[in-house]
Each structure stands twice: as C-alpha cells, then as structure tokens.
Scaffold this active site. Sequence first.
Site, PDB file in Angstrom:
ATOM      1  N   ALA A 235       0.847  -1.192   0.000  1.00  0.00           N
ATOM      2  CA  ALA A 235       0.000   0.000   0.000  1.00  0.00           C
ATOM      3  C   ALA A 235       0.882   1.241   0.000  1.00  0.00           C
ATOM      4  CB  ALA A 235      -0.898  -0.011   1.225  1.00  0.00           C
ATOM      5  N   LYS A 236       0.267   2.369  -0.308  1.00  0.00           N
ATOM      6  CA  LYS A 236       0.999   3.644  -0.372  1.00  0.00           C
ATOM      7  C   LYS A 236       1.760   3.922   0.919  1.00  0.00           C
ATOM      8  CE  LYS A 236      -0.728   4.520  -4.230  1.00  0.00           C
ATOM      9  NZ  LYS A 236      -2.021   5.186  -4.051  1.00  0.00           N
ATOM     10  N   ARG A 237       1.159   3.546   2.062  1.00  0.00           N
ATOM     11  CA  ARG A 237       1.791   3.881   3.347  1.00  0.00           C
ATOM     12  C   ARG A 237       3.065   3.073   3.609  1.00  0.00           C
ATOM     13  NH1 ARG A 237      -2.799   1.157   4.288  1.00  0.00           N
ATOM     14  NH2 ARG A 237      -2.537  -0.986   5.006  1.00  0.00           N
TER      15      ARG A 237
END
Length: 302
Positions: A235-237
């Site tokens: 994920a982006k995080r």
Amino acid sequence: MGNGRFAPSPSGDLHLGNLRTALLAWLFARRTGRGFLLRIEDLDRVRPGAAAQQLADLTAIGLDWDRPVVRQSERSELYDTAITRLTEAGLTYECFCTRREIQQAASAPHGPMGAYPGTCRDLTDGARATRRAEGRPAALRLRSAVSDFEITDELHGVYRGAVDDLVLRRGDGMPAYNLAVVVDDADQGIDQVVRGDDLLSSTPRQAYLATLLGLPVPHYAHVPLVLNTAGQRLAKRDGAVTLGDRLALGETPEQVMSLLAGSLGYRATTAAELIRQFRPERLVREPWTLDPDRLVATTPGP
Ligand code: GLU
C-alpha cells in the site's frame, strides 16, 4: 484476435504493485498478438488529476496502448442498456437493505461468506411500496439462478466461486463495478483479462453475468499481488512505492523497470527489452515481497 487491458481506478498514484500488474497485462497482450487497451474505472473513488498521472506513469515505464483511453463515467448508456435487458428478462429486483442489515444477515450461519442473503428477493409489491415510501434508496440486484459458477484461469486453473444476487446498480444510482466491468470488457473486444488475484473471487460473478447477457467470457490470468515485508498487500503507506517516489529518490525509470523485470525473473531495463524475453507460461506464481527501504540497494543493475 481480441484485446487485453489495464483498468485502474483513479483513486491515487499507481504503486509498484499496480505498475507490475499493468506491465504483466501489457506483456500478456502484446506477446499473444492482442491489442492493449486502457480503461479508467472512475465510477467512484476519483481523485482529481490521478488518472492523468497514472497514464503518465504507464508511459514513463514504456507501456503503450491502442485506441483512445475509455472512461467509465462517459459510458452510462451502455450500462443502462444492459441493466434494462436484464430487468426485461425478469432478472433483477430492488433491494432496500442497508449495508449494516446485509452484514448482519450475511453473518448468519448459512450461505457463502459475504454473499447477499436474498432479503429483498421475494418482497411483495406492497412491502416494496412501503419501503419506497419510507424513502429508502433502492439498489438493483441480479436475480441469480445459481449459487456458484466455474471459470478457468491461466494461473489458477479451474476455479469455482460463489455467485450471489450481486448489485447491478447501487443505491446512489451508479452502475456497480461487476456490471460495468462485464459490459466494458465485451464492448471493447477484450478477450484476455490479466489483473491482480484479489479479484479472482469476483470473477465467477462476472463470468456468470456475461453469460446471462449473452457476452463471451474472456480468458483470465489472475496474477499474484505484491506484498510488503509484513506479508500484507503493498500500500501507499509502505513508503516510497510510486514511480514519482522512486524518481524523487534519484532512481531512473530504467532502474524501476529493471526492478519490476527482476521480480518476474527477467533482466531488462526497458519494457521493449523485457517483451522480447517474456514467456507467459513461465510466470512466477508466488507473490513478490517488496521492501521499499531497500529498493535502491536491491535493484539489479543492467
Ligand atoms: N479497477 C479495478 C482496480 O483498480 C480493476 C478492475 C479489473 O481489472 O477488472 O482494482
């Protein structure tokens, strides 16, 4: 010969997992002599500017596509026509359930996990009128005649999965993803669907819907997702995982491509170089684990 496709939702930047799936879809299509099309799935979760950035990133890693890009938000007539056909065939019904009611009913100890339990399927005309009068927004569901359906997948073989009374039109009036994807793939002549294996379990629903609409069922290849170091879907995080992030750290598009190629078991620094080596039948079947903090160090050289 038909077409392959990549169909991103413009909810933000593509991360390396999305880029890898796009690359695979492109490799499969081009390598099998198909066209390759792009479709922006913008019926919900739209972030302004995201679609343009996604296209720019795909171009930057060397992917190309045929025909103008299609946007679902501009195709409501096609979806309406399909829904009307199903309704005229007696294959739809209005559903007034809230998300919460469905969750409660679906956790009852029978029926497939998460499947709609059919609460509104056999409402009397009177009950339906009462709910309408209460102002409950109605979704439109498929009156499914089966509870599961079989598909064949390039990587997963024969796969049988649940089919419930899936939503065709949401309560807010928008066409549902499962309907739109089936209508679009057929309309665009797509006979090869390469996408992340998180969508494998939705595929029997889509194939069944295509069959009801008299549309051909495409060939499927559901490819492994990219995982983070904790074994979860990337994920982006998870850090510097978009092309923009990687370029900002001083990497070149060639280094990013070489990383993606390496994850597929090839050594190449451009998409054009990779496609000359790519063998669809030799695709790695395990998920690729990515540690964004170590990308620069682990990127194989040309
Ligand atoms: N738009 C979907 C997504 O980004 C993909 C749909 C598909 O490939 O069928 O997850």
